[in-house]
Design a protein around this motif. Structure first.
Motif, PDB file in Angstrom:
ATOM      1  N   GLU A  59       0.835  -1.119  -0.008  1.00  0.00           N
ATOM      2  CA  GLU A  59       0.089   0.079   0.055  1.00  0.00           C
ATOM      3  C   GLU A  59       1.110   1.375  -0.154  1.00  0.00           C
ATOM      4  N   LYS A  60       1.972   1.302   0.740  1.00  0.00           N
ATOM      5  CA  LYS A  60       2.881   2.332   0.723  1.00  0.00           C
ATOM      6  C   LYS A  60       3.399   2.648  -0.767  1.00  0.00           C
ATOM      7  N   GLN A  61       3.513   1.751  -1.384  1.00  0.00           N
ATOM      8  CA  GLN A  61       4.058   1.804  -2.771  1.00  0.00           C
ATOM      9  C   GLN A  61       2.585   2.107  -3.900  1.00  0.00           C
ATOM     10  N   LYS A  62       1.429   2.322  -3.363  1.00  0.00           N
ATOM     11  CA  LYS A  62       0.326   2.268  -4.143  1.00  0.00           C
ATOM     12  C   LYS A  62       0.078   1.223  -4.955  1.00  0.00           C
ATOM     13  N   LYS A  63       0.529  -0.103  -4.377  1.00  0.00           N
ATOM     14  CA  LYS A  63       0.240  -1.298  -5.472  1.00  0.00           C
ATOM     15  C   LYS A  63      -0.663  -2.344  -4.522  1.00  0.00           C
ATOM     16  N   GLN A  64      -0.932  -3.306  -5.275  1.00  0.00           N
ATOM     17  CA  GLN A  64      -1.802  -4.622  -4.336  1.00  0.00           C
ATOM     18  C   GLN A  64      -0.926  -5.538  -4.121  1.00  0.00           C
ATOM     19  N   LEU A  65      -1.445  -6.193  -3.038  1.00  0.00           N
ATOM     20  CA  LEU A  65      -0.608  -7.488  -2.665  1.00  0.00           C
ATOM     21  C   LEU A  65      -1.165  -8.529  -3.386  1.00  0.00           C
ATOM     22  N   HIS A  66       0.129  -9.501  -3.822  1.00  0.00           N
ATOM     23  CA  HIS A  66      -0.407 -10.663  -4.636  1.00  0.00           C
ATOM     24  C   HIS A  66       0.485 -11.855  -3.951  1.00  0.00           C
ATOM     25  N   THR A  67      -0.327 -12.542  -3.235  1.00  0.00           N
ATOM     26  CA  THR A  67       0.468 -13.683  -2.341  1.00  0.00           C
ATOM     27  C   THR A  67       0.949 -14.843  -3.359  1.00  0.00           C
ATOM     28  N   VAL A  68       2.024 -15.118  -3.358  1.00  0.00           N
ATOM     29  CA  VAL A  68       2.742 -16.223  -4.084  1.00  0.00           C
ATOM     30  C   VAL A  68       2.575 -17.392  -3.243  1.00  0.00           C
ATOM     31  N   GLU A  69       3.229 -17.454  -1.955  1.00  0.00           N
ATOM     32  CA  GLU A  69       3.311 -18.743  -1.214  1.00  0.00           C
ATOM     33  C   GLU A  69       3.245 -18.333   0.267  1.00  0.00           C
ATOM     34  N   ILE A  70       2.768 -19.215   1.152  1.00  0.00           N
ATOM     35  CA  ILE A  70       2.799 -18.939   2.647  1.00  0.00           C
ATOM     36  C   ILE A  70       3.225 -20.258   3.249  1.00  0.00           C
ATOM     37  N   HIS A  71       4.307 -20.541   3.796  1.00  0.00           N
ATOM     38  CA  HIS A  71       5.080 -21.555   4.542  1.00  0.00           C
ATOM     39  C   HIS A  71       4.876 -21.489   5.644  1.00  0.00           C
ATOM     40  N   SER A  72       4.851 -22.533   6.650  1.00  0.00           N
ATOM     41  CA  SER A  72       4.509 -22.541   8.145  1.00  0.00           C
ATOM     42  C   SER A  72       5.302 -23.390   8.725  1.00  0.00           C
ATOM     43  N   GLU A  73       5.543 -23.291   9.893  1.00  0.00           N
ATOM     44  CA  GLU A  73       6.497 -24.360  10.789  1.00  0.00           C
ATOM     45  C   GLU A  73       5.932 -24.121  12.040  1.00  0.00           C
ATOM     46  N   GLY A  74       5.961 -25.304  12.977  1.00  0.00           N
ATOM     47  CA  GLY A  74       5.542 -25.104  14.417  1.00  0.00           C
ATOM     48  C   GLY A  74       4.273 -25.763  14.553  1.00  0.00           C
ATOM     49  N   LEU A  75       3.880 -26.147  16.000  1.00  0.00           N
ATOM     50  CA  LEU A  75       2.700 -26.643  16.327  1.00  0.00           C
ATOM     51  C   LEU A  75       2.091 -25.761  17.274  1.00  0.00           C
ATOM     52  N   HIS A  76       0.774 -25.528  17.293  1.00  0.00           N
ATOM     53  CA  HIS A  76       0.273 -24.735  18.372  1.00  0.00           C
ATOM     54  C   HIS A  76       0.145 -25.424  19.778  1.00  0.00           C
ATOM     55  N   GLY A  77       0.705 -24.564  20.668  1.00  0.00           N
ATOM     56  CA  GLY A  77       0.912 -25.087  22.051  1.00  0.00           C
ATOM     57  C   GLY A  77       1.944 -26.105  22.157  1.00  0.00           C
ATOM     58  N   VAL A  78       2.835 -26.429  21.215  1.00  0.00           N
ATOM     59  CA  VAL A  78       3.959 -27.196  21.400  1.00  0.00           C
ATOM     60  C   VAL A  78       5.005 -26.609  21.182  1.00  0.00           C
ATOM     61  N   THR A  79       5.360 -26.105  19.853  1.00  0.00           N
ATOM     62  CA  THR A  79       6.592 -25.255  19.658  1.00  0.00           C
ATOM     63  C   THR A  79       6.236 -23.987  19.079  1.00  0.00           C
ATOM     64  N   THR A  80       7.070 -23.056  18.809  1.00  0.00           N
ATOM     65  CA  THR A  80       6.980 -21.879  18.487  1.00  0.00           C
ATOM     66  C   THR A  80       6.457 -21.914  16.918  1.00  0.00           C
ATOM     67  N   GLN A  81       5.654 -21.128  16.416  1.00  0.00           N
ATOM     68  CA  GLN A  81       5.037 -20.923  15.044  1.00  0.00           C
ATOM     69  C   GLN A  81       5.695 -20.002  14.283  1.00  0.00           C
ATOM     70  N   THR A  82       6.084 -20.207  13.032  1.00  0.00           N
ATOM     71  CA  THR A  82       6.589 -19.246  12.206  1.00  0.00           C
ATOM     72  C   THR A  82       5.797 -19.381  10.863  1.00  0.00           C
ATOM     73  N   VAL A  83       5.744 -18.441  10.358  1.00  0.00           N
ATOM     74  CA  VAL A  83       4.931 -18.189   9.061  1.00  0.00           C
ATOM     75  C   VAL A  83       6.003 -17.239   8.164  1.00  0.00           C
ATOM     76  N   GLU A  84       6.329 -17.731   6.788  1.00  0.00           N
ATOM     77  CA  GLU A  84       7.094 -16.904   5.874  1.00  0.00           C
ATOM     78  C   GLU A  84       5.832 -16.765   4.685  1.00  0.00           C
ATOM     79  N   VAL A  85       5.702 -15.456   4.201  1.00  0.00           N
ATOM     80  CA  VAL A  85       4.827 -15.107   3.415  1.00  0.00           C
ATOM     81  C   VAL A  85       5.615 -14.415   2.112  1.00  0.00           C
ATOM     82  N   ILE A  86       5.518 -15.057   1.159  1.00  0.00           N
ATOM     83  CA  ILE A  86       6.296 -14.800  -0.105  1.00  0.00           C
ATOM     84  C   ILE A  86       5.283 -14.238  -0.991  1.00  0.00           C
ATOM     85  N   PHE A  87       5.245 -12.684  -1.444  1.00  0.00           N
ATOM     86  CA  PHE A  87       4.703 -12.166  -2.078  1.00  0.00           C
ATOM     87  C   PHE A  87       5.135 -11.408  -3.372  1.00  0.00           C
ATOM     88  N   ASP A  88       4.437 -10.515  -3.961  1.00  0.00           N
ATOM     89  CA  ASP A  88       4.661  -9.550  -5.035  1.00  0.00           C
ATOM     90  C   ASP A  88       3.844  -8.265  -4.666  1.00  0.00           C
TER      91      ASP A  88
END
Length: 90
Positions: A59-88
């Motif tokens: 939005e700061k570049q006056k453009k729209q987000l296009h999500t390419v991929e979303i990767h996640s690691e971790g288990l709720h309540g067991v390990t720390t969760q991490t999410v990587e968002v790859i976008f254009d």
């Protein structure tokens, strides 16, 4: 009073996640990584924090987000969760 409670709730949830700066990848896409600070934070909250950072960046570049991929690691309540968002921004 309700406004104060809502503001407190939003502030508390934002403190539950950390989000990296937007980085450029070698393949030309952009990436941002969000992490839960505690094991009790939901995957959805971690994902949403990363997506909001990506959306704000575009939005700061006056453009729209296009999500390419979303990767996640971790288990709720067991390990720390991490999410990587790859976008254009288009």
């Amino acid at each position: 009073m309700k406004g104060f409670v809502l503001l407190f709730g939003v502030s508390f949830l934002s403190a539950c996640t950390s989000v990296t700066a937007v980085n450029s990848r070698q393949d030309g896409h952009l990436t941002v990584t969000s992490r839960a600070r505690w094991d009790i934070v939901s995957w959805n909250r971690v994902r949403t924090a990363g997506l909001h950072k990506a959306e704000d960046y575009c939005e700061k570049q006056k453009k729209q987000l296009h999500t390419v991929e979303i990767h996640s690691e971790g288990l709720h309540g067991v390990t720390t969760q991490t999410v990587e968002v790859i976008f254009d921004c288009i």
